[in-house]
Design a protein around this motif. Sequence first.
Motif, PDB file in Angstrom:
ATOM      1  N   GLY A 130       0.822  -1.213   0.000  1.00  0.00           N
ATOM      2  CA  GLY A 130       0.000   0.000   0.000  1.00  0.00           C
ATOM      3  C   GLY A 130       0.851   1.256   0.000  1.00  0.00           C
ATOM      4  O   GLY A 130       0.573   2.218  -0.742  1.00  0.00           O
ATOM      5  N   ALA A 131       1.919   1.271   0.789  1.00  0.00           N
ATOM      6  CA  ALA A 131       2.782   2.450   0.873  1.00  0.00           C
ATOM      7  C   ALA A 131       3.511   2.713  -0.450  1.00  0.00           C
ATOM      8  O   ALA A 131       3.565   3.844  -0.941  1.00  0.00           O
ATOM      9  N   LEU A 132       4.083   1.652  -1.043  1.00  0.00           N
ATOM     10  CA  LEU A 132       4.795   1.809  -2.318  1.00  0.00           C
ATOM     11  C   LEU A 132       3.860   2.297  -3.425  1.00  0.00           C
ATOM     12  O   LEU A 132       4.198   3.187  -4.207  1.00  0.00           O
ATOM     13  N   MET A 133       2.669   1.688  -3.484  1.00  0.00           N
ATOM     14  CA  MET A 133       1.696   2.072  -4.508  1.00  0.00           C
ATOM     15  C   MET A 133       1.353   3.554  -4.395  1.00  0.00           C
ATOM     16  O   MET A 133       1.262   4.268  -5.395  1.00  0.00           O
ATOM     17  N   MET A 134       1.176   4.044  -3.163  1.00  0.00           N
ATOM     18  CA  MET A 134       0.819   5.452  -2.979  1.00  0.00           C
ATOM     19  C   MET A 134       1.923   6.375  -3.494  1.00  0.00           C
ATOM     20  O   MET A 134       1.651   7.419  -4.072  1.00  0.00           O
ATOM     21  N   VAL A 135       3.184   5.968  -3.323  1.00  0.00           N
ATOM     22  CA  VAL A 135       4.291   6.790  -3.816  1.00  0.00           C
ATOM     23  C   VAL A 135       4.269   6.869  -5.346  1.00  0.00           C
ATOM     24  O   VAL A 135       4.400   7.940  -5.942  1.00  0.00           O
ATOM     25  N   TYR A 136       4.093   5.695  -6.011  1.00  0.00           N
ATOM     26  CA  TYR A 136       4.053   5.681  -7.477  1.00  0.00           C
ATOM     27  C   TYR A 136       3.002   6.655  -8.003  1.00  0.00           C
ATOM     28  O   TYR A 136       3.250   7.444  -8.908  1.00  0.00           O
TER      29      TYR A 136
END
Length: 576
Positions: free
Chosen positions: A194-200
């Motif tokens: 979830g955290a990585l996706m939000m950054v992208y």
Amino acid sequence: MSRRCTSLIAALLSLAALGTAYAAGGDVGQAAKQGTNWTAIGMFGVFVVATLWITKWAAAKTRSAADFYTAGGGITGFQNGLAIAGDYMSAASFLGISAMVMSAGYDGIIYSIGFLVGWPIITFLMAERLRNLGKFTFADVAGYRFKQGPIRAFAASGTLVVVAFYLIAQMVGAGQLIKLLFGLEYWMAVVIVGALMMVYVLFGGMTATTWVQIIKAIMLLAGVSFMAIMVLAQFGFSPEALFAKGVEVKQNIALAAGKSPEDAAKAGLAVMKPGGFVKDPISAISFGMALMFGTAGLPHILMRFFTVPDAKEARKSVFWATTWIGYFYVLIFIIGFGATTLVLTNPEMADVAKGVIKGGAGTANMAAVLVAKVVGGDVFFGFISAVAFATILAVVAGLTLSGASAVSHDLYATLLKGGKADSASELKVSRMTTLALGVIAVALGITFEKQNIAFMVSLAFAIAASANFPVLFMSVLWKDCTTKGAVIGGFLGLISSVGLTIVSPSVWEVTLGNPKGSAWFPYTSPALFSMTIGFVGIWLFSVLDRSAQAQQERADFEAQQVRSETGLGAAGASGH
């Protein structure tokens, strides 16, 4: 922007390092969790660093709403075809279908065929018209000649519900993968994704999402090609020998479970017959309709047609996407049988095999990556693990972007601000929505831990087929369709599909824990019923609508048709 992006990237890498350190502590008490796979973690780390660098590069190019939603329309047909394939070849396809083939045999192919045959509908009916009529979201197309307020409210609702169901599957896949491979707790894996996706999405928008999807598609196609070749090599490149071995393995499992030789023989042959998953003709038809027509109603797929410069490139996108996706699904069926023959019979994987047979869908979802370990050892196992994780990240980013655009473009900019919102405020709302969707996705992923992820995606397809597709189809191709018909019929399709899904055995009994046999709706997929309700609702309420607004909308159909067929006036416009 660049400083904020860099600091967030550093924070995320720290989070991943903490997770790795936790994994190394050796807390692998549960049967489904394995010791830390450092090869997989290393390859995953390389992928994350590379894609975060792409996000930083994309952030510098993302200055306007058009850049954020559609990469400024500067993606070529070939690139977009690969990106669509990357978006479409999700965790449900790679992990879920191979698991379904392993557990249900022949019936697993209904997913492969169903997911694939939706593409001709998009090719011949939708791709060119979408590009000519739309700007950012499918509501631009469906609402071209309609009253903007009601149609945007419906389109945003349909998009967000489909995105929510689709996100569940991806998050469950991510959690199970990390739990199996890295030794992390399930919830920690879901939070990291979830955290990585939000950054992208927050920083890179569609440019970063597109390139993450392209890289992931190339890696995934290379990985499954090698796996399928290695599986077939074990059987002299004879599919018949592979299937025969699959029958024998299932027969032996039935014998070991205490069945008589006659019953065990039937259980073995059942692998090559329909009826293992879809139990009756109505379920089969309903399920097939969901997979076929749902493709043409998926908001994150439809959105990709606005990233190309013209209708010709849109058609080219579908051609390349269909080529890669068709090739991929043929291989996935081989890998599913490879899991039956190589994983369930491997002495080193006795615990895993036991968990797959007894532990339900959550463990079985990992069939494909276990095949990778058998045919390619730890290094290839690490590569496929990283690819599977990349698959989830790429699809989740695309889904989140479509959900964020529905809120910021359809609800905020068009509905609340009457089309007068400036680009900066629209981007701000989109990023706030991305954060909210990320939190919701993590919560849903933890809640639905035990579901088969291919099945969870099929529910999203059923909702897309019942709500979004009928409105898109009728508004573009039927002259007499009106705002009232599209909105009421669309909401009827949406509400009935969600309602019937909740009271079906898969959710009512399996997820919500109610007694077996207590489900109100007996079939696995609601599409046959809810899609019919949607189409009939649109037709009925359009025919009954005699208002002056409806007459004007019917008169505007000719102008819409000219624009959709020729593309005249399409540059930079989104309708009235």
